[in-house]
Every structure is written in C-alpha cells, then in structure tokens.
Design an enzyme around this catalytic site. Structure first.
Site, PDB file in Angstrom:
ATOM      1  CB  VAL A 113      -0.963  -0.019   1.213  1.00 19.82           C
ATOM      2  CG1 VAL A 113      -1.614   1.330   1.419  1.00 19.82           C
ATOM      3  CG2 VAL A 113      -2.012  -1.100   0.997  1.00 19.82           C
TER       4      VAL A 113
ATOM      5  CG  ASP B 234       9.215  -0.136   5.708  1.00 21.82           C
ATOM      6  OD1 ASP B 234       8.162  -0.304   5.064  1.00 21.82           O
ATOM      7  OD2 ASP B 234       9.702  -1.010   6.461  1.00 21.82           O
TER       8      ASP B 234
ATOM      9  CB  THR C  92      -4.302  -3.897  10.271  1.00 19.53           C
ATOM     10  OG1 THR C  92      -4.654  -3.952   8.875  1.00 19.53           O
ATOM     11  CG2 THR C  92      -4.032  -2.465  10.659  1.00 19.53           C
TER      12      THR C  92
ATOM     13  CB  CYS D   4      -7.370  -7.973   1.953  1.00 24.25           C
ATOM     14  SG  CYS D   4      -6.162  -6.659   1.709  1.00 24.25           S
TER      15      CYS D   4
ATOM     16  NE  ARG E 156       1.265  -9.982   2.945  1.00 26.18           N
ATOM     17  CZ  ARG E 156       1.084  -8.667   2.919  1.00 26.18           C
ATOM     18  NH1 ARG E 156       1.206  -7.954   3.993  1.00 26.18           N
ATOM     19  NH2 ARG E 156       0.777  -8.056   1.789  1.00 26.18           N
TER      20      ARG E 156
HETATM   21  N1  LIG Z   1      -1.861  -5.549   0.196  1.00 26.67           N
HETATM   22  C1  LIG Z   1      -3.065  -5.203  -0.196  1.00 26.67           C
HETATM   23  O1  LIG Z   1      -3.523  -5.642  -1.246  1.00 26.67           O
HETATM   24  C2  LIG Z   1      -3.921  -4.246   0.602  1.00 26.67           C
HETATM   25  C3  LIG Z   1      -5.026  -3.664  -0.023  1.00 26.67           C
HETATM   26  C4  LIG Z   1      -5.806  -2.785   0.697  1.00 26.67           C
HETATM   27  C5  LIG Z   1      -5.491  -2.512   2.021  1.00 26.67           C
HETATM   28  N2  LIG Z   1      -4.425  -3.108   2.611  1.00 26.67           N
HETATM   29  C6  LIG Z   1      -4.135  -2.754   3.998  1.00 26.67           C
HETATM   30  O2  LIG Z   1      -3.043  -1.846   4.025  1.00 26.67           O
HETATM   31  C7  LIG Z   1      -2.238  -2.042   5.189  1.00 26.67           C
HETATM   32  C8  LIG Z   1      -0.804  -2.309   4.783  1.00 26.67           C
HETATM   33  O3  LIG Z   1      -0.761  -3.516   4.040  1.00 26.67           O
HETATM   34  P1  LIG Z   1       0.427  -3.861   3.041  1.00 26.67           P
HETATM   35  O4  LIG Z   1      -0.075  -4.985   2.197  1.00 26.67           O
HETATM   36  O5  LIG Z   1       0.938  -2.624   2.387  1.00 26.67           O
HETATM   37  O6  LIG Z   1       1.515  -4.413   4.069  1.00 26.67           O
HETATM   38  P2  LIG Z   1       3.046  -4.793   3.731  1.00 26.67           P
HETATM   39  O7  LIG Z   1       3.398  -5.846   4.692  1.00 26.67           O
HETATM   40  O8  LIG Z   1       3.213  -5.030   2.271  1.00 26.67           O
HETATM   41  O9  LIG Z   1       3.849  -3.473   4.081  1.00 26.67           O
HETATM   42  C9  LIG Z   1       3.894  -2.928   5.343  1.00 26.67           C
HETATM   43  C10 LIG Z   1       5.240  -2.242   5.522  1.00 26.67           C
HETATM   44  O10 LIG Z   1       5.160  -1.525   6.751  1.00 26.67           O
HETATM   45  C11 LIG Z   1       6.426  -1.644   7.394  1.00 26.67           C
HETATM   46  N3  LIG Z   1       6.199  -1.378   8.806  1.00 26.67           N
HETATM   47  C12 LIG Z   1       5.599  -2.143   9.733  1.00 26.67           C
HETATM   48  N4  LIG Z   1       5.517  -1.491  10.900  1.00 26.67           N
HETATM   49  C13 LIG Z   1       6.088  -0.291  10.701  1.00 26.67           C
HETATM   50  C14 LIG Z   1       6.301   0.827  11.521  1.00 26.67           C
HETATM   51  N5  LIG Z   1       5.880   0.862  12.774  1.00 26.67           N
HETATM   52  N6  LIG Z   1       6.949   1.890  11.000  1.00 26.67           N
HETATM   53  C15 LIG Z   1       7.360   1.864   9.725  1.00 26.67           C
HETATM   54  N7  LIG Z   1       7.168   0.851   8.891  1.00 26.67           N
HETATM   55  C16 LIG Z   1       6.534  -0.215   9.378  1.00 26.67           C
HETATM   56  C17 LIG Z   1       6.904  -3.041   7.068  1.00 26.67           C
HETATM   57  O11 LIG Z   1       8.302  -3.136   7.180  1.00 26.67           O
HETATM   58  C18 LIG Z   1       6.421  -3.187   5.620  1.00 26.67           C
HETATM   59  O12 LIG Z   1       7.398  -2.787   4.693  1.00 26.67           O
HETATM   60  C19 LIG Z   1      -2.914  -3.176   5.954  1.00 26.67           C
HETATM   61  O13 LIG Z   1      -3.796  -2.635   6.879  1.00 26.67           O
HETATM   62  C20 LIG Z   1      -3.691  -3.901   4.875  1.00 26.67           C
HETATM   63  O14 LIG Z   1      -4.812  -4.597   5.382  1.00 26.67           O
HETATM   64  C21 LIG Z   1      -3.613  -3.947   1.914  1.00 26.67           C
END
Ligand SMILES: NC(=O)c1ccc[n+]([C@@H]2O[C@H](COP(=O)([O-])OP(=O)(O)OC[C@H]3O[C@@H](n4cnc5c(N)ncnc54)[C@H](O)[C@@H]3O)[C@@H](O)[C@H]2O)c1
Length: 402
Positions: free
Chosen positions: A12, A30, A84, A258, A326
């Site tokens: 995201v 990050d 999350t 998700c 995942r």
């Molecule tokens: N992946 C999807 O398709 C998608 C779509 C819609 C919504 N979401 C939501 O978006 C959110 C993020 O998901 P994602 O898929 O991007 O996750 P991801 O795991 O791909 O990326 C998360 C990143 O955040 C970093 N991180 C974790 N804790 C941190 C902190 N305290 N400070 C700084 N960096 C930190 C991690 O190192 C990682 O690089 C979630 O809530 C998810 O449900 C994801």
C-alpha cells in the site's frame, strides 16, 4: 507541492508513494532497513511499482525512503500504511499502528494531517490513533485526522490509484478538505462519506462480501461434485442472468493480507457490540476447510491413499502474478498432503523462495495440484507435468479439478 510522509513502504505505502511523488514531496518511512536500502537504489519489492517508476521518483528528488524518524519531522501530511494482522486468537492486532503512532508522536512537533490507510475496524482513527498519538506526544499538538481506506489490488493494471474511486472522511470538515486536496493530486474519483466510521466499515464490508461469496461458491463446488455436474458450467449458466448475480469461482481457499483477515476485524466489532457475525465466522471456516477438501478429492482419485506419493504443488502465492504468500491456502494444502504421508515439492518461479526453500523445476512428481496459475506458466507444460493433475483454478481444461 505538499510534504508527505508515508509510514510503511509495502504494497500500500509504496504504491501511494509512487503516485503521490509525481506532485508531492514524499518520504517513505519504513522500519525495515533492507527494504529502505533497496528502495533508495531503485529496486522495488512489490508488484505494481516497477524499478523505472521508482528510479524516476528518486531522480526527480520527490521521493526517498528512510528508517530515520527525524526525516518525517517536517511533513505536512502523514499517511499510515502499516500491517493490521490478526493475533494468535484471530483478534485485531494494532501493534504496528501503535508503533506508527509512536513514530509520529516522537518526531512530528507541529500540527499535521494524519491519514490512516491501513484497514481496521470502525472507530480506529477516532478512538485509537488520535488518542494514541496524543498520549505519546510530549507536548499537546492539535493534529487533524482522516481515514481513506486503501483499495489497491496488487498486480492489477486496469484499476489503479488514479481511476479507483477512493473513500475518505475526516474527523473535522477541515481534515476532510485537506484529505481531498491531497488525494486529488493523483486520484480522479474521490467519494466523501459522512464519518470516518462509514469509510472504515465500508472497507471491511467490501472484503467480507468477497470472503462470504468465495465461501459460498466453495461450498457449492462440493455440492455440484456430489451431484456429478461441473461447477464451472453451472456457474457460467447462472451467470447468463443479466441482473442479480455476480460470478465467483471456487478455489483452494483464500489468502493475502485482506480477505482472510479483514472480515475478522468486522466480526470483532460485532462481538463487542453483542450482535451476530455468523456469516463471517462460517465463511472463514468453509474457506479454511477447502485445502483439506482438495486433498481428499486428490486422495479419492488416487486409490484412497497418498502415502509415499510424490506430489507437486504448482503456484504457491495466494493469487496469480504476485509473489505474496501471506495466508496462502497452499500452506494448508501442503500440510494436509504431508499429514496424508505424501512427499511434497512446489513449483512457483514468481515466488522463487518461500520458507527458506527454492521453487523446484516443474514436473517429476506422480501428482500435480495447481493452486495458483500465474500467466507466465504454460498450461500445456502443466498438463504433461505429472500423470495425474488436479486443477483448483478452473483454468486448465481436460484435467481433474474442482
Ligand atoms: N496488500 C493489499 O492488497 C492491501 C489492499 C488494501 C489494504 N491493505 C491494507 O493496508 C495495510 C498495509 O498492508 P500492506 O499490504 O501494504 O503491508 P506490507 O506488509 O506489504 O507493508 C507494510 C510495511 O510496513 C512496514 N512497517 C511495519 N511497521 C512499521 C512501523 N511501525 N513503521 C514503519 N514501517 C513499518 C513493514 O516493514 C512493511 O514494509 C494493511 O492494513 C492492509 O490490510 C492492503
């Protein structure tokens, strides 16, 4: 041109950064040093943001990644895009959000607009993020707060950040306006709703709708099999109705960050409010049982036992053309196969390395089970890869399958 910090540079956060940095100055914060180093060298670790886009953003001076909290201190807008997940009891785990709040509280000493894009239950921005930042901040700062739940579908090219309608709502009219001003720099279709809770709940319901319908079609596939008819032909027949029907396809189960996760955030809220969320719980069970059902079908077709049989899984990511493993149902299929005494290998060159093991070459097993079919995989090669092939995707004709 606004100064924007995006906390979390995963699927995201990096996708937002790629779009936002065309018209804003973006720091991608990050906690993972390796990811940050790679990003600053122009290497993208996610589908949907290619190296060329990243290199352009870096060389324009509008983007850089950092693990240093001080680099977000002059931001005007801070976007939260951290995981999350669920905890061991399948309850919402807001630890990453809490740690993002800490980063903001410790480094941002002037009023900013905080936007949450991470998926969470209704009330998260109002009752968790705002009080958490206020609690952790050394001095009293009146930040503004808004929610804009992310809808990105990694690997998809027809719907992206520009043309996918984006929901948003601020805790105040001013926060709503600032949120609109920010996203309208790269998104064409912004939809304001009356409260952050509506936006948060809408996001959860979108994925719950998918989870429940996938479970329904997975159960339907078991019924049609017992009836001795094709689930795919039956679904295609139902899909000729021009209204009131939406086609979902059966599979080995659901995966990703998700669909297996978000509905449990809604169920958690329902439980707290004392209202039932029976569909969510049952849908989750049906989808989690699919890997065992797949293995039971393969076993039935192979003399009732898989003991000592060589079985190869084809495609272990949770969906085609992405490397994301995942919550992949492939893991539960492997577990059920091993439990049945099979010798299991897997082939997935998009994933490459998974759980410390490498993708094995296609073929060489007695049984092949297709869990995910990437576009790059040659269907004919899959058909001849083993004497018995079971396809869970419905995309390969002339083999066994759901
Ligand atoms: N992946 C999807 O398709 C998608 C779509 C819609 C919504 N979401 C939501 O978006 C959110 C993020 O998901 P994602 O898929 O991007 O996750 P991801 O795991 O791909 O990326 C998360 C990143 O955040 C970093 N991180 C974790 N804790 C941190 C902190 N305290 N400070 C700084 N960096 C930190 C991690 O190192 C990682 O690089 C979630 O809530 C998810 O449900 C994801």
């Amino acid at each position: 041109m606004a100064k924007v910090a995006i906390i979390g540079q995963g699927y995201v956060g990096l996708t937002i950064a790629a779009f936002a940095s065309k018209t804003n100055q973006v720091v991608g914060f990050d906690s993972n040093q390796k990811v940050v180093n790679q990003l600053n060298q122009g290497y993208s670790h996610i589908e949907g943001v290619d190296g060329a886009t990243l290199t352009t953003a870096l060389s324009s001076g509008n983007y850089r990644a950092s693990t240093n909290g001080a680099d977000i201190s002059d931001a005007e807008i801070v976007v939260i895009a951290v995981p999350t997940p669920l905890d061991s009891e399948r309850k919402p785990d807001l630890a990453f959000i809490e740690s993002a709040c800490k980063t903001i509280a410790e480094n941002v000493n002037h009023p900013v607009l905080v936007i949450n894009e991470s998926t969470s239950f209704p009330g998260t921005i109002r009752n968790f993020i705002k009080p958490m930042i206020e609690k952790l901040s050394a001095s009293k700062i009146e930040h503004e707060y808004a929610i804009s739940p992310e809808r990105v579908d990694p690997g998809r090219i027809d719907w992206d950040q520009k043309n996918t309608p984006r929901l948003y709502a601020g805790l105040t009219p001013s926060a709503s306006k600032r949120t609109r001003d920010f996203y309208s720099t790269f998104c064409d279709n912004l939809v304001e709703v009356s409260s952050p809770e509506v936006a948060e709940a809408a996001k959860l319901f979108e994925n719950t709708f998918r989870q429940v319908n996938i479970a329904l079609v997975n159960e339907f596939a078991q019924i049609t099999h017992a009836l001795g008819i094709s689930v795919h032909e039956t679904l295609d027949a139902a899909n000729t109705k021009p209204y009131g029907f939406m086609k979902f396809s059966p599979s080995a189960g659901v995966g990703g960050h998700c669909i297996p996760v978000d509905p449990s955030y809604l169920a958690h809220v329902a439980e707290e409010l004392g209202v039932p969320a029976t569909f969510i719980e049952r849908a989750n069970e049906v989808n989690l049982e699919m890997p065992k059902y797949v293995v039971s079908r393969v076993m039935a077709d192979n003399g009732g036992s898989l003991k000592g049989k060589k079985v190869q899984l084809i495609g272990v990511s949770y969906k085609p053309n992405v490397a994301d493993t995942r919550e992949t149902p492939a893991e539960l299929v492997i577990e059920a196969l091993k439990h049945a005494g099979a010798e299991v290998s897997w082939h997935d060159d998009v994933v490459g390395t998974w759980k410390g093991a490498q993708s094995s070459p296609l073929g060489g097993a007695e049984i092949a089970i297709v869990v995910t079919l990437h576009n790059a995989v040659d269907k004919n090669a899959v058909i001849v890869s083993a004497p018995y092939v079971f396809d869970t995707t419905g995309k390969i004709e002339g083999v066994n399958g759901l």
